[in-house]
Design a protein around this motif. Structure first.
Motif, PDB file in Angstrom:
ATOM      1  N   GLU A   1       2.496   3.298  -5.435  1.00  0.00           N
ATOM      2  CA  GLU A   1       1.451   2.400  -4.944  1.00  0.00           C
ATOM      3  C   GLU A   1       1.441   1.146  -5.825  1.00  0.00           C
ATOM      4  O   GLU A   1       1.193   1.217  -7.023  1.00  0.00           O
ATOM      5  N   PRO A   2       1.721  -0.039  -5.256  1.00  0.00           N
ATOM      6  CA  PRO A   2       1.828  -1.264  -6.066  1.00  0.00           C
ATOM      7  C   PRO A   2       0.611  -1.535  -6.937  1.00  0.00           C
ATOM      8  O   PRO A   2       0.751  -2.031  -8.058  1.00  0.00           O
ATOM      9  N   GLN A   3      -0.591  -1.186  -6.476  1.00  0.00           N
ATOM     10  CA  GLN A   3      -1.790  -1.509  -7.236  1.00  0.00           C
ATOM     11  C   GLN A   3      -1.944  -0.662  -8.500  1.00  0.00           C
ATOM     12  O   GLN A   3      -2.775  -0.977  -9.352  1.00  0.00           O
ATOM     13  N   ASN A   4      -1.133   0.408  -8.643  1.00  0.00           N
ATOM     14  CA  ASN A   4      -1.267   1.290  -9.816  1.00  0.00           C
ATOM     15  C   ASN A   4      -0.287   0.960 -10.933  1.00  0.00           C
ATOM     16  O   ASN A   4      -0.414   1.486 -12.036  1.00  0.00           O
ATOM     17  N   ARG A   5       0.687   0.108 -10.672  1.00  0.00           N
ATOM     18  CA  ARG A   5       1.804  -0.054 -11.609  1.00  0.00           C
ATOM     19  C   ARG A   5       1.392  -0.695 -12.924  1.00  0.00           C
ATOM     20  O   ARG A   5       1.876  -0.293 -13.983  1.00  0.00           O
ATOM     21  N   GLU A   6       0.526  -1.655 -12.874  1.00  0.00           N
ATOM     22  CA  GLU A   6       0.084  -2.293 -14.120  1.00  0.00           C
ATOM     23  C   GLU A   6      -0.712  -1.324 -14.982  1.00  0.00           C
ATOM     24  O   GLU A   6      -0.521  -1.266 -16.204  1.00  0.00           O
TER      25      GLU A   6
ATOM     26  N   ASN B   1       5.786   4.083   0.621  1.00  0.00           N
ATOM     27  CA  ASN B   1       4.392   4.335   0.290  1.00  0.00           C
ATOM     28  C   ASN B   1       3.954   5.511   1.154  1.00  0.00           C
ATOM     29  O   ASN B   1       3.660   5.357   2.321  1.00  0.00           O
TER      30      ASN B   1
END
Length: 271
Positions: free
Chosen positions: A17-22, A124
């Motif tokens: 999930e892109p929003q979790n990578r940071e 995803n």
């Protein structure tokens, strides 16, 4: 009960999930734990760890932190040189190493938008009312041809996401459940240099290649490409043709599980 494989698989699913990578990279326990998993003896743990790192490297601000993490580059080099590993593990280790080693690029809004449109789409698995199809693509021999295949898949309306395994010439595509698999083959065949067969499992659990007939199949095309293709709302249907699918991602990326994982890593690997 947590173990190495379950923890790294959960991290991989969160990282999809892109929003979790940071958040994962900034966590003080997860990235060091992933580096230690690169020395694990279990091939499943190694592959899941590399997949997680590949997801995390999709967010360009993560790359400096990942590259500078103690032991990261050395462990990747060791994996690339390690004998007895599968080609998927070796190739993925090399891919992650090259991404982290690449000189930083000047970032502009235009370049970032174009990258998100054309770069590799990761699956995803929270996308719903969808199915996963694994294709063997004849002619998928280099990054230029992969880019050509990406362009072809992006034109097909109903494609949600896709990811490549270059070493085995495979592409796993997540599509709407009502999109015929032949539409993918038709779009790929339109490149004139690539062709696709579907990878399925027979009753004995062995992988077999199923020819796809692209002729006469009308491909509904996307008129404008969004940054990410839309997701659906209903539960996924079970694949009747037993096409290979990916594990379901964890939907809740709250800090509670991440903290539990970091605690497990800290207790398991004391440094």
């Amino acid at each position: 009960m947590m173990d190495a494989l379950s923890v790294v698989c959960q991290l991989r699913d969160l990282a999809s999930e892109p929003q979790n990578r940071e958040v994962i990279v900034q966590d003080q326990g997860c990235l060091p734990g992933l580096v230690l998993f690169l020395d694990h003896k279990d091939p499943e743990v190694l592959l899941a760890t590399l997949q997680t790192l590949r997801y995390l490297a999709e967010l360009s601000p993560n790359i400096p932190n990942m590259k500078n993490e103690l032991g990261m580059m050395v462990s990747l080099e060791n994996l690339m040189a390690r004998e007895g590993l599968s080609v998927d593990i070796t190739a993925l280790a090399q891919e992650v190493y090259e991404i982290l080693s690449a000189p930083p690029k000047l970032s502009t809004c235009t370049a970032e938008t174009e990258r998100r449109k054309k770069s590799q789409f990761f699956i995803n698995s929270s996308n719903r009312k969808a199915k996963s199809v694994t294709l063997h693509i004849q002619g998928l021999d280099n990054t230029a041809l992969r880019g050509l295949c990406e362009e072809a898949l992006l034109t097909v309306k109903g494609v949600i996401s896709f990811t490549f395994q270059m070493a085995s010439k495979r592409c796993t595509v997540r599509i709407r459940s009502d999109l015929p698999t032949e539409s993918l083959a038709s779009a790929i065949a339109a490149t004139k240099v690539l062709s696709a067969q579907q990878v399925v499992k027979n009753d004995e659990g062995e992988e077999v290649l199923i020819p796809l007939n692209p002729s006469g199949v009308k491909v509904q095309q996307n008129s404008a490409l969004p940054d990410y293709l839309p997701e659906e709302e209903e539960s996924p249907d079970r694949e009747v043709d037993r096409a290979i699918s990916r594990t379901t991602a964890k939907e809740d990326a709250s800090g509670s599980w991440l903290n539990a994982a970091a605690s497990f890593l800290s207790k398991t690997f004391y440094w």
